[in-house]
Design a protein around this motif. Structure first.
Motif: not given
Length: 217
Positions: A1-24
């Motif tokens: 998902m690293e590449n997906i996260a990078k592309k998403l961040n490029e399309s929306a630079p201000e977006l808050l993104i966390k990787k492998n985040e616990s949903l609990a």
């Protein structure tokens, strides 16, 4: 998902993104695995950007509201989890209350009470978000969200904006067009009509009614 996260961040630079985040941490049961990508939009435009991105890139998308009616499996959720909690603006214009999809329904009900408006007393014990309430036509104590909804702006799975009137909701018991057509509620777009009381009940009377319902919920 690293590449997906990078592309998403490029399309929306201000977006808050966390990787492998616990949903609990985001559900009432405090259980469940991780999300590949946990995304926290702050604006309707960011929500739209994420939805469009997932559609174009064929990335699985899961919407998470207040997490009060959800159990996440230990294996977690693949793809992107879009968490709407930051879309929680609530404000009043005349006798209309506008609320973001991430606003807690209990808070909106209390806001109406504090503004001396009525129509949302039934919601003061429902532990969900405005978006979730619209999705399933949430209700309690003889009332439901379709009784007081005026209009809503939602997103299709391709990220297109739609404006729904109350009649468009096609509401039934715990069901609405939003769920049937898999639409997503956006921020500051749900306007809940909380009518002024037509009786001469005092403000204290309104407060007492809400308090009584909250106590028994």
């Amino acid at each position: 998902m690293e590449n997906i996260a990078k592309k998403l961040n490029e399309s929306a630079p201000e977006l808050l993104i966390k990787k492998n985040e616990s949903l609990a941490k985001y559900t009432y049961t405090k259980t469940g695995g991780n999300a590949d990508l946990f995304v926290m939009p702050k604006t309707t435009e960011e929500v739209q950007s994420v939805v469009q991105f997932c559609s174009e890139e064929s990335v699985p998308l899961t919407i998470l509201g207040n997490g009060s009616n959800l159990i996440v499996k230990d294996g977690g959720i693949r793809g992107i989890v879009l968490y709407l909690d930051l879309l929680n603006t609530v404000y009043r214009e005349d006798t209309m209350i506008y609320a973001g999809s991430g606003a807690k329904l209990i808070d909106v009900s209390r806001f109406a009470r504090d503004e001396s408006l009525t129509g949302l007393e039934f919601a003061c014990g429902i532990p969900g978000s405005v978006g979730g309430a619209l999705y399933m036509n949430a209700g309690a104590y003889g009332g439901e969200i379709s009784d007081c909804l005026h209009k809503a702006t939602v997103l299709t799975t391709k990220g297109e904006l739609l404006h729904l009137e109350r009649a468009d909701l096609a509401a039934k018991y715990r069901h609405s067009t939003v769920a049937e057509k898999k639409l997503y509620c956006s921020r500051s777009s749900v306007s809940i009509r909380a009518f002024r009381k037509t009786t001469h009940r005092s403000k204290d009377g309104r407060t007492d009614r809400s308090t009584r319902i909250e106590t028994t919920a």
